[in-house]
Design a protein around this motif. Structure first.
Motif, PDB file in Angstrom:
ATOM      1  N   LEU A 111       0.833  -1.197   0.000  1.00  0.00           N
ATOM      2  CA  LEU A 111       0.000   0.000   0.000  1.00  0.00           C
ATOM      3  C   LEU A 111       0.870   1.250   0.000  1.00  0.00           C
ATOM      4  O   LEU A 111       1.830   1.335   0.772  1.00  0.00           O
ATOM      5  CB  LEU A 111      -0.909   0.004   1.236  1.00  0.00           C
ATOM      6  N   PRO A 112       0.577   2.260  -0.867  1.00  0.00           N
ATOM      7  CA  PRO A 112       1.381   3.486  -0.888  1.00  0.00           C
ATOM      8  C   PRO A 112       1.158   4.297   0.380  1.00  0.00           C
ATOM      9  O   PRO A 112       0.060   4.324   0.933  1.00  0.00           O
ATOM     10  CB  PRO A 112       0.862   4.228  -2.121  1.00  0.00           C
ATOM     11  N   THR A 113       2.200   4.963   0.808  1.00  0.00           N
ATOM     12  CA  THR A 113       2.091   5.826   1.978  1.00  0.00           C
ATOM     13  C   THR A 113       1.330   7.095   1.604  1.00  0.00           C
ATOM     14  O   THR A 113       1.170   7.430   0.431  1.00  0.00           O
ATOM     15  CB  THR A 113       3.484   6.200   2.495  1.00  0.00           C
ATOM     16  N   ALA A 114       0.844   7.817   2.629  1.00  0.00           N
ATOM     17  CA  ALA A 114       0.103   9.052   2.370  1.00  0.00           C
ATOM     18  C   ALA A 114       0.968  10.076   1.644  1.00  0.00           C
ATOM     19  O   ALA A 114       0.510  10.788   0.750  1.00  0.00           O
ATOM     20  CB  ALA A 114      -0.409   9.625   3.693  1.00  0.00           C
ATOM     21  N   ARG A 115       2.236  10.143   2.033  1.00  0.00           N
ATOM     22  CA  ARG A 115       3.141  11.110   1.385  1.00  0.00           C
ATOM     23  C   ARG A 115       3.330  10.787  -0.088  1.00  0.00           C
ATOM     24  O   ARG A 115       3.287  11.678  -0.953  1.00  0.00           O
ATOM     25  CB  ARG A 115       4.485  11.099   2.109  1.00  0.00           C
ATOM     26  N   LEU A 116       3.497   9.487  -0.373  1.00  0.00           N
ATOM     27  CA  LEU A 116       3.665   9.080  -1.770  1.00  0.00           C
ATOM     28  C   LEU A 116       2.395   9.351  -2.563  1.00  0.00           C
ATOM     29  O   LEU A 116       2.442   9.794  -3.717  1.00  0.00           O
ATOM     30  CB  LEU A 116       4.035   7.600  -1.842  1.00  0.00           C
ATOM     31  N   THR A 117       1.254   9.133  -1.931  1.00  0.00           N
ATOM     32  CA  THR A 117      -0.019   9.361  -2.613  1.00  0.00           C
ATOM     33  C   THR A 117      -0.174  10.825  -3.008  1.00  0.00           C
ATOM     34  O   THR A 117      -0.541  11.153  -4.144  1.00  0.00           O
ATOM     35  CB  THR A 117      -1.185   8.934  -1.713  1.00  0.00           C
ATOM     36  N   TRP A 118       0.115  11.737  -2.067  1.00  0.00           N
ATOM     37  CA  TRP A 118      -0.003  13.163  -2.366  1.00  0.00           C
ATOM     38  C   TRP A 118       1.008  13.590  -3.429  1.00  0.00           C
ATOM     39  O   TRP A 118       0.713  14.446  -4.273  1.00  0.00           O
ATOM     40  CB  TRP A 118       0.186  13.985  -1.088  1.00  0.00           C
ATOM     41  N   THR A 119       2.199  12.992  -3.395  1.00  0.00           N
ATOM     42  CA  THR A 119       3.204  13.312  -4.415  1.00  0.00           C
ATOM     43  C   THR A 119       2.706  12.929  -5.800  1.00  0.00           C
ATOM     44  O   THR A 119       2.836  13.692  -6.767  1.00  0.00           O
ATOM     45  CB  THR A 119       4.521  12.587  -4.117  1.00  0.00           C
ATOM     46  N   LEU A 120       2.100  11.734  -5.891  1.00  0.00           N
ATOM     47  CA  LEU A 120       1.574  11.277  -7.177  1.00  0.00           C
ATOM     48  C   LEU A 120       0.421  12.168  -7.646  1.00  0.00           C
ATOM     49  O   LEU A 120       0.298  12.468  -8.841  1.00  0.00           O
ATOM     50  CB  LEU A 120       1.108   9.819  -7.066  1.00  0.00           C
ATOM     51  N   VAL A 121      -0.428  12.607  -6.721  1.00  0.00           N
ATOM     52  CA  VAL A 121      -1.547  13.478  -7.089  1.00  0.00           C
ATOM     53  C   VAL A 121      -1.035  14.793  -7.656  1.00  0.00           C
ATOM     54  O   VAL A 121      -1.529  15.299  -8.671  1.00  0.00           O
ATOM     55  CB  VAL A 121      -2.452  13.726  -5.867  1.00  0.00           C
ATOM     56  N   ILE A 122      -0.015  15.380  -6.988  1.00  0.00           N
ATOM     57  CA  ILE A 122       0.535  16.656  -7.451  1.00  0.00           C
ATOM     58  C   ILE A 122       1.189  16.511  -8.820  1.00  0.00           C
ATOM     59  O   ILE A 122       0.996  17.334  -9.716  1.00  0.00           O
ATOM     60  CB  ILE A 122       1.549  17.194  -6.420  1.00  0.00           C
ATOM     61  N   ILE A 123       1.954  15.437  -9.007  1.00  0.00           N
ATOM     62  CA  ILE A 123       2.617  15.202 -10.302  1.00  0.00           C
ATOM     63  C   ILE A 123       1.575  15.030 -11.403  1.00  0.00           C
ATOM     64  O   ILE A 123       1.705  15.580 -12.512  1.00  0.00           O
ATOM     65  CB  ILE A 123       3.541  13.971 -10.220  1.00  0.00           C
ATOM     66  N   THR A 124       0.503  14.266 -11.104  1.00  0.00           N
ATOM     67  CA  THR A 124      -0.555  14.051 -12.096  1.00  0.00           C
ATOM     68  C   THR A 124      -1.220  15.360 -12.484  1.00  0.00           C
ATOM     69  O   THR A 124      -1.497  15.638 -13.661  1.00  0.00           O
ATOM     70  CB  THR A 124      -1.606  13.083 -11.544  1.00  0.00           C
ATOM     71  N   ALA A 125      -1.483  16.234 -11.475  1.00  0.00           N
ATOM     72  CA  ALA A 125      -2.110  17.523 -11.758  1.00  0.00           C
ATOM     73  C   ALA A 125      -1.212  18.402 -12.625  1.00  0.00           C
ATOM     74  O   ALA A 125      -1.678  19.077 -13.546  1.00  0.00           O
ATOM     75  CB  ALA A 125      -2.440  18.232 -10.445  1.00  0.00           C
ATOM     76  N   LEU A 126       0.107  18.391 -12.327  1.00  0.00           N
ATOM     77  CA  LEU A 126       1.033  19.197 -13.124  1.00  0.00           C
ATOM     78  C   LEU A 126       1.100  18.707 -14.572  1.00  0.00           C
ATOM     79  O   LEU A 126       1.109  19.498 -15.516  1.00  0.00           O
ATOM     80  CB  LEU A 126       2.426  19.163 -12.479  1.00  0.00           C
ATOM     81  N   LEU A 127       1.130  17.373 -14.725  1.00  0.00           N
ATOM     82  CA  LEU A 127       1.183  16.816 -16.080  1.00  0.00           C
ATOM     83  C   LEU A 127      -0.100  17.145 -16.849  1.00  0.00           C
ATOM     84  O   LEU A 127      -0.055  17.474 -18.043  1.00  0.00           O
ATOM     85  CB  LEU A 127       1.383  15.298 -16.018  1.00  0.00           C
ATOM     86  N   ALA A 128      -1.259  17.055 -16.172  1.00  0.00           N
ATOM     87  CA  ALA A 128      -2.522  17.368 -16.832  1.00  0.00           C
ATOM     88  C   ALA A 128      -2.567  18.840 -17.252  1.00  0.00           C
ATOM     89  O   ALA A 128      -3.028  19.181 -18.344  1.00  0.00           O
ATOM     90  CB  ALA A 128      -3.694  17.042 -15.905  1.00  0.00           C
ATOM     91  N   SER A 129      -2.059  19.724 -16.389  1.00  0.00           N
ATOM     92  CA  SER A 129      -2.042  21.154 -16.732  1.00  0.00           C
ATOM     93  C   SER A 129      -1.122  21.419 -17.914  1.00  0.00           C
ATOM     94  O   SER A 129      -1.466  22.170 -18.834  1.00  0.00           O
ATOM     95  CB  SER A 129      -1.583  21.974 -15.522  1.00  0.00           C
ATOM     96  N   ALA A 130       0.068  20.793 -17.905  1.00  0.00           N
ATOM     97  CA  ALA A 130       1.012  20.981 -19.005  1.00  0.00           C
ATOM     98  C   ALA A 130       0.431  20.474 -20.318  1.00  0.00           C
ATOM     99  O   ALA A 130       0.567  21.099 -21.372  1.00  0.00           O
ATOM    100  CB  ALA A 130       2.329  20.277 -18.699  1.00  0.00           C
ATOM    101  N   TYR A 131      -0.268  19.329 -20.253  1.00  0.00           N
ATOM    102  CA  TYR A 131      -0.874  18.780 -21.456  1.00  0.00           C
ATOM    103  C   TYR A 131      -1.964  19.713 -21.987  1.00  0.00           C
ATOM    104  O   TYR A 131      -2.089  19.934 -23.197  1.00  0.00           O
ATOM    105  CB  TYR A 131      -1.468  17.402 -21.164  1.00  0.00           C
TER     106      TYR A 131
END
Length: 284
Positions: A111-131
């Protein structure tokens, strides 16, 4: 019997549309340079289509349009070639998708840790914005989009033409008197830009892309028979007899019906012609 099996294996080996186009070209005794002359498409783009290397082309619509133009040049059915290329593009996108790897949610070690989960969410949001920004700025011509834009432009042409025709006829006469009828009309790409040439019915018979800094002198036959269209007018510089005619339309809009005749272009440069109507390109 052996010869038939070899022939069948050779046919099965031709699995890509690019192979069909290349074999048709070779059978006709044509070179890539000949096809480039007929289609007004650069040789590097034609070579990429023959190799089915679509990553080197600007976008899906360019790939399909270039392949259809190639097919016409070698007497292959362009609709069939266009459909085959679209299927190959979809297959390539599917193969490129990352494989999904399932894991047991009940296994605490996986199971991913909470910190890793938030990191993935932020990265996904940045990639979606860039796209989103990239898609907005690319303004890639799509067949459905162009059809919708053309319909909007046609609906607005009649009143605009009626309101400006009388003024254009009077004010344009003085400004164009000194323009030579055979003055060269030159198109220069300020950045990569798609341009098309429409016949009298509004059908785009020829299209091509200009790379940044690429210069294209419009043939005299095109000046008389076609009008210009583009979806990124700010990326295109138009000169007649060495004179810059200025912007041919608002930024990031589809402009069409732009006359290529020297007198009309000079009248446009002097502000005496309203120019062709433009249909706003929706944000993408």
């Amino acid at each position: 019997m052996a010869d038939e099996e070899v022939a069948e294996q050779g046919e099965l080996a031709i699995t890509r549309t690019g192979d069909r186009l290349r074999l048709a070209r070779e059978a006709a005794g044509l070179s890539l340079a000949d096809i480039a002359t007929r289609t007004r498409i650069t040789q590097r783009h034609l070579d990429a289509i023959e190799k089915s290397d679509f990553s080197g082309l600007p976008g899906r619509t360019y790939v399909t349009g270039f392949a259809r133009a190639y097919a016409r040049a070698v007497d292959l059915p362009e609709a069939e070639i266009g459909a085959a290329v679209r299927r190959e593009l979809e297959e390539d996108e599917y193969v490129a998708r990352p494989a999904y790897e399932a894991y047991e949610p009940t296994d605490p070690a996986r199971l991913p840790t909470a910190r890793l989960t938030w990191t993935l969410v932020i990265i996904t949001a940045l990639l979606a914005s860039a796209y989103g920004v990239w898609r907005f700025l690319s303004v890639e011509p799509d067949e459905a989009l162009i059809a919708a834009q053309n319909a909007d432009a046609d609906a607005s042409e009649a009143p605009a033409a009626d309101a400006t025709s009388a003024q254009s006829a009077t004010a344009g006469a003085a400004g164009t008197a000194q323009v030579a009828q055979d003055a060269p009309v030159v198109l220069t790409g300020l950045s990569e830009v798609w341009i098309g040439f429409d016949d009298a019915t509004g059908k785009t018979e020829n299209w091509r892309t200009l790379d940044p800094g690429e210069v294209y002198q419009v043939p005299p036959a095109y000046i008389e028979q076609f009008t210009l269209r583009t979806s990124i007018p700010q990326a295109l510089k138009v000169t007649v007899g060495g004179r810059d005619v200025g912007a041919i339309g608002p930024a990031d809009t589809l402009v069409k019906g732009v006359s290529l005749k020297p007198a009309d272009l000079i009248a446009r440069a002097e502000g005496s012609s309203g120019g062709a109507p433009a249909a706003p390109a929706p944000k993408r």
